[in-house]
Design a protein around this motif. Structure first.
Motif, mmCIF file in Angstrom:
data_model
loop_
_atom_site.group_PDB
_atom_site.id
_atom_site.type_symbol
_atom_site.label_atom_id
_atom_site.label_comp_id
_atom_site.label_asym_id
_atom_site.label_seq_id
_atom_site.Cartn_x
_atom_site.Cartn_y
_atom_site.Cartn_z
ATOM 1 N N ASN A 75 -31.686 -12.960 -5.518
ATOM 2 C CA ASN A 75 -30.531 -13.039 -6.424
ATOM 3 C C ASN A 75 -30.536 -11.901 -7.435
ATOM 4 N N LEU A 76 -31.695 -11.624 -8.016
ATOM 5 C CA LEU A 76 -31.778 -10.545 -9.005
ATOM 6 C C LEU A 76 -31.546 -9.184 -8.360
ATOM 7 N N SER A 77 -32.066 -8.981 -7.183
ATOM 8 C CA SER A 77 -31.853 -7.719 -6.470
ATOM 9 C C SER A 77 -30.373 -7.529 -6.153
ATOM 10 N N PHE A 78 -29.709 -8.628 -5.798
ATOM 11 C CA PHE A 78 -28.276 -8.558 -5.511
ATOM 12 C C PHE A 78 -27.497 -8.181 -6.769
ATOM 13 N N GLN A 79 -27.863 -8.752 -7.907
ATOM 14 C CA GLN A 79 -27.183 -8.431 -9.166
ATOM 15 C C GLN A 79 -27.370 -6.981 -9.560
ATOM 16 N N LEU A 80 -28.522 -6.402 -9.214
ATOM 17 C CA LEU A 80 -28.836 -5.036 -9.627
ATOM 18 C C LEU A 80 -28.394 -3.987 -8.603
ATOM 19 N N ARG A 81 -27.674 -4.401 -7.580
ATOM 20 C CA ARG A 81 -27.178 -3.424 -6.602
ATOM 21 C C ARG A 81 -26.224 -2.463 -7.285
ATOM 22 N N PRO A 82 -26.145 -1.222 -6.772
ATOM 23 C CA PRO A 82 -25.298 -0.205 -7.421
ATOM 24 C C PRO A 82 -23.829 -0.588 -7.553
ATOM 25 N N GLY A 83 -23.293 -1.413 -6.679
ATOM 26 C CA GLY A 83 -21.892 -1.800 -6.737
ATOM 27 C C GLY A 83 -21.538 -2.693 -7.915
ATOM 28 N N HIS A 84 -22.517 -3.366 -8.490
ATOM 29 C CA HIS A 84 -22.257 -4.272 -9.603
ATOM 30 C C HIS A 84 -22.369 -3.494 -10.913
ATOM 31 N N ASN A 85 -21.314 -3.541 -11.678
ATOM 32 C CA ASN A 85 -21.305 -2.832 -12.957
ATOM 33 C C ASN A 85 -21.630 -3.806 -14.084
ATOM 34 N N LEU A 86 -22.915 -4.038 -14.285
ATOM 35 C CA LEU A 86 -23.352 -4.926 -15.359
ATOM 36 C C LEU A 86 -23.405 -4.150 -16.668
ATOM 37 N N PRO A 87 -23.129 -4.821 -17.768
ATOM 38 C CA PRO A 87 -23.348 -4.173 -19.064
ATOM 39 C C PRO A 87 -24.833 -3.789 -19.185
ATOM 40 N N LEU A 88 -25.101 -2.768 -19.960
ATOM 41 C CA LEU A 88 -26.448 -2.219 -20.066
ATOM 42 C C LEU A 88 -27.473 -3.269 -20.494
ATOM 43 N N VAL A 89 -27.110 -4.122 -21.458
ATOM 44 C CA VAL A 89 -28.036 -5.150 -21.944
ATOM 45 C C VAL A 89 -28.373 -6.137 -20.830
ATOM 46 N N GLN A 90 -27.371 -6.577 -20.083
ATOM 47 C CA GLN A 90 -27.593 -7.509 -18.978
ATOM 48 C C GLN A 90 -28.425 -6.865 -17.881
ATOM 49 N N GLN A 91 -28.167 -5.586 -17.619
ATOM 50 C CA GLN A 91 -28.928 -4.890 -16.587
ATOM 51 C C GLN A 91 -30.403 -4.778 -16.985
ATOM 52 N N GLN A 92 -30.665 -4.483 -18.247
ATOM 53 C CA GLN A 92 -32.049 -4.376 -18.716
ATOM 54 C C GLN A 92 -32.761 -5.731 -18.630
ATOM 55 N N LYS A 93 -32.050 -6.795 -19.019
ATOM 56 C CA LYS A 93 -32.634 -8.134 -18.916
ATOM 57 C C LYS A 93 -32.917 -8.496 -17.468
ATOM 58 N N ALA A 94 -31.979 -8.177 -16.578
ATOM 59 C CA ALA A 94 -32.163 -8.477 -15.162
ATOM 60 C C ALA A 94 -33.334 -7.680 -14.589
ATOM 61 N N GLU A 95 -33.484 -6.416 -14.980
ATOM 62 C CA GLU A 95 -34.601 -5.595 -14.505
ATOM 63 C C GLU A 95 -35.935 -6.145 -15.005
ATOM 64 N N GLN A 96 -35.967 -6.582 -16.264
ATOM 65 C CA GLN A 96 -37.195 -7.156 -16.817
ATOM 66 C C GLN A 96 -37.533 -8.466 -16.105
ATOM 67 N N LEU A 97 -36.526 -9.299 -15.891
ATOM 68 C CA LEU A 97 -36.733 -10.557 -15.186
ATOM 69 C C LEU A 97 -37.186 -10.313 -13.746
ATOM 70 N N LEU A 98 -36.629 -9.294 -13.108
ATOM 71 C CA LEU A 98 -37.040 -8.938 -11.751
ATOM 72 C C LEU A 98 -38.509 -8.547 -11.725
ATOM 73 N N SER A 99 -38.924 -7.746 -12.680
ATOM 74 C CA SER A 99 -40.322 -7.308 -12.756
ATOM 75 C C SER A 99 -41.263 -8.495 -12.994
ATOM 76 N N GLU A 100 -40.896 -9.391 -13.907
ATOM 77 C CA GLU A 100 -41.718 -10.566 -14.189
ATOM 78 C C GLU A 100 -41.798 -11.498 -12.982
ATOM 79 N N THR A 101 -40.695 -11.670 -12.286
ATOM 80 C CA THR A 101 -40.661 -12.539 -11.107
ATOM 81 C C THR A 101 -41.520 -11.951 -9.991
ATOM 82 N N GLN A 102 -41.447 -10.626 -9.801
ATOM 83 C CA GLN A 102 -42.288 -9.974 -8.792
ATOM 84 C C GLN A 102 -43.769 -10.173 -9.115
ATOM 85 N N GLY A 103 -44.126 -10.035 -10.388
ATOM 86 C CA GLY A 103 -45.519 -10.231 -10.798
ATOM 87 C C GLY A 103 -45.981 -11.659 -10.570
#
Length: 193
Positions: A75-103
């Motif tokens: 789900n997080l990878s899908f949200q961070l795909r290049p086609g989705h234009n997330l606001p910068l704050v949401q994108q940063q949160k999603a990237e951080q959450l993706l990193s934590e989930t991977q760990g």
């Protein structure tokens, strides 16, 4: 702890949760790694049965947590795909959450690999009866949970009607594992044989 009842209860507290998909904390996984060997050599059969009951809960929770974490990563990878234009704050949160989930997923996968090596290590011929019988029963629970590769052997019947499946599988019957199992054919205890 010196008391076997306290050790059993501590194990129960570590693995129990109101949700079977709730991931275990990395600290809990490290505690389990550090103290699992003490749990698997209990001399009291009643305590060993409690340990095995909690082992079943641990396996169910690992299965649910890894399946949940894999879905979250998708789900997080899908949200961070290049086609989705997330606001910068949401994108940063999603990237951080993706990193934590991977760990967190890596720590669960690492624990499962360690646990399998631990169970096989408990089967060495010089180990005690308690270690042999507890490990064999835990291996049976693990293999019945559906983690075994389908081509490894004929499928075992499912342990429960739980719809959660492991996001990956293991090849348990390696030459080393088969050798350890065959060595147990000569064990002096009939229930181990």
């Amino acid at each position: 702890h010196a008391s076997e009842a306290v050790r059993s209860l501590a194990f129960s507290v570590l693995v129990s949760s109101s949700s079977s998909i709730r991931p275990l904390s990395p600290v809990a996984l490290e505690h389990l790694k550090a103290h699992m060997s003490v749990l698997y050599c209990e001399t009291d059969a009643k305590i060993r049965n409690e340990i095995l009951s909690n082992t079943k809960h641990l396996i169910e929770r690992l299965r649910g947590a890894t399946a949940f974490l894999v879905r979250e990563l998708e789900n997080l990878s899908f949200q961070l795909r290049p086609g989705h234009n997330l606001p910068l704050v949401q994108q940063q949160k999603a990237e951080q959450l993706l990193s934590e989930t991977q760990g967190l997923l890596r720590s669960h996968e690492s624990f499962i690999e360690w646990y399998l090596r631990f169970l096989l290590g408990e089967l060495i011929p010089t180990a005690s009866y308690q270690r042999h019988i507890t490990s064999l029963k835990a291996i049976y629970l693990l293999l019945r949970s559906g983690i075994l590769k389908q081509n490894s052997m004929s499928p075992l019947p499912p342990a429960s009607n739980n719809a959660t499946v492991w996001p990956y599988s293991i090849d348990f019957f390696t030459p080393g594992a088969v050798r350890l199992l065959l060595d147990l054919v000569m064990d002096p205890f009939e229930d181990v044989r």
